[in-house]
Design a protein around this motif. Structure first.
Motif, short mmCIF file in Angstrom:
data_model
loop_
_atom_site.label_atom_id
_atom_site.label_comp_id
_atom_site.label_asym_id
_atom_site.label_seq_id
_atom_site.Cartn_x
_atom_site.Cartn_y
_atom_site.Cartn_z
N ARG A 165 0.83 -1.22 0.00
CA ARG A 165 0.00 0.00 0.00
C ARG A 165 0.86 1.26 0.00
O ARG A 165 0.40 2.34 0.36
N TYR A 280 1.35 9.36 5.33
CA TYR A 280 0.74 8.06 5.03
C TYR A 280 1.78 6.96 4.92
O TYR A 280 1.61 5.87 5.48
N HIS A 286 -0.94 1.24 9.25
CA HIS A 286 -1.95 0.80 8.28
C HIS A 286 -2.68 -0.42 8.82
O HIS A 286 -2.06 -1.43 9.17
#
Length: 394
Positions: A165, A280, A286
């Motif tokens: 990701r 992020y 995550h």
């Protein structure tokens, strides 16, 4: 009438012995004695059901931790980031040195009125999930519409690694075109290497396969063919195939909406996107990754996949997940023999990934990607010591 009232009445009014009443009602003599004592102390209130809540809760968390949980919830929500119990638990453990269970955090958030009840959802175990085994095995791409503060329409293009990701390349444009897709792909390749495959929807900027053969391949398809990258496209009317990049876009838009200053130009938007990508990739845990690691840690702690006709013998032949035991050791079977590898008591109970290429082994921390040890296995020895003794001086 409650059973307690019957028992108390039988003893106090009828004058029966406590042992006789206990036998009649199938209860212990100790409980009958306790009821009678309570009646003589409290009167009629003894007939009411008593609370079973314990007088003390030795495992309850302190008020300062409760306040910290509430504050983290409000801070993360205010920043447009995930603020669920799992994420709060991660921040407590990594930034505040506190270990609190998900259930406990959820309970205190509910008490504070910070959780909105939702209808029962489909269990996660019922979903069929697909994930690439290695970084760069598949890159997903998609673009989404975004309106600036002055009402101007823009579009944001994202390249995302399917395995980790990891946000490879995120850029804002007035309008996405085929050449822009090709050029941003080239920038991502220059920074992260050539992927084995790509996965996109059937938009004309990605593929002309549904255009009836008119116009031939587009700029992006020519680039993939030149680099020997396998092109994969989702089945029409099945947007969940590219669900990872679409979920990333939801998170990105939520974060953008939470910013105090909204962008008024593409340049302003790009600056915000770069801030978000850094957060992020490197600082935000995550939920879909092992041990709630960051995308950067997962992307960097495994070897990268290559296009099929460019693979060579330099790739690792095994990837194994394990946990360092309390003595600072992990085990690995090589050639049918189990070997014990010393890591050090400092890393006891740490989740690790072993990257094994024949006898060459790299051991990295699963959460941070830190290299803990690199060695060549000695097949003649069971224990692989952390340090090799120097030969004595002649």
């Amino acid at each position: 009438m409650s059973k307690a009232k019957l028992i108390i009445t039988a003893v106090v009014v009828e004058g029966r012995s406590q042992a006789d009443v206990a036998r009649s009602y199938g209860v212990s003599k100790g409980w009958v004695s306790k009821l009678v004592a309570r009646y003589r102390e409290q009167g009629e209130a003894a007939f009411e059901p008593q609370s079973r809540r314990p007088a003390t809760s030795p495992t309850a968390i302190d008020a300062a931790t409760v306040e910290l949980i509430v504050r983290l919830r409000k801070q993360l929500s205010g920043q447009g980031l995930d603020a669920g119990p799992d994420t709060i638990a991660w921040h407590l453990r990594h930034h505040h040195g506190k270990t609190v269970s998900r259930a406990t955090i959820s309970r205190y958030l509910t008490r504070a009125g910070l959780v909105t009840p939702e209808p029962k959802k489909r269990p996660r175990s019922s979903y069929i999930r697909f994930q690439a085994e290695l970084p760069n095995e598949t890159w997903q791409a998609d673009f989404t519409h975004y309106r600036l503060a002055d009402g101007t329409d823009t579009e944001i293009l994202t390249w995302l690694d399917d395995h980790s990701r990891y946000a490879l390349h995120v850029t804002a444009w007035p309008r996405i075109t085929g050449p822009i897709v090709r050029d941003t792909f080239r920038h991502a390749v220059a920074a992260h290497g050539v992927p084995a495959s790509t996965l996109t929807d059937n938009g004309m900027v990605f593929t002309t396969r549904l255009a009836g053969g008119r116009g031939g391949r587009n700029a992006f398809e020519h680039e993939l063919r030149r680099l020997h990258v396998t092109q994969k496209n989702s089945t029409p009317n099945h947007p969940t195939t590219c669900g990872k990049v679409e979920r990333f876009q939801q998170t990105m838009k939520k974060w953008l909406a939470a910013q105090a200053t909204q962008p008024t130009s593409v340049c302003d938007l790009q600056a915000l996107l770069e801030t978000f990508v850094e957060l992020y990739n490197h600082r935000r845990p995550h939920r879909s990754l092992p041990h709630r690691a960051t995308p950067a840690a997962v992307y960097n702690n495994r070897p990268k996949a290559l296009p099929a006709d460019s693979r060579d013998g330099d790739t690792h032949t095994r990837v194994r997940h394990d946990r360092v035991d309390r003595t600072g050791v992990v085990t690995l079977r090589v050639g049918g023999r189990l070997h014990h590898i010393g890591i050090g008591r400092t890393h006891a109970r740490t989740h690790v990934i072993l990257l094994v290429d024949d006898l060459h082994v790299r051991i990295v921390a699963a959460t941070t990607g830190e290299l803990l040890r690199e060695l060549i296995i000695d097949p003649t020895r069971d224990y692989q010591p952390q340090y090799t003794k120097k030969p004595p001086n002649p």
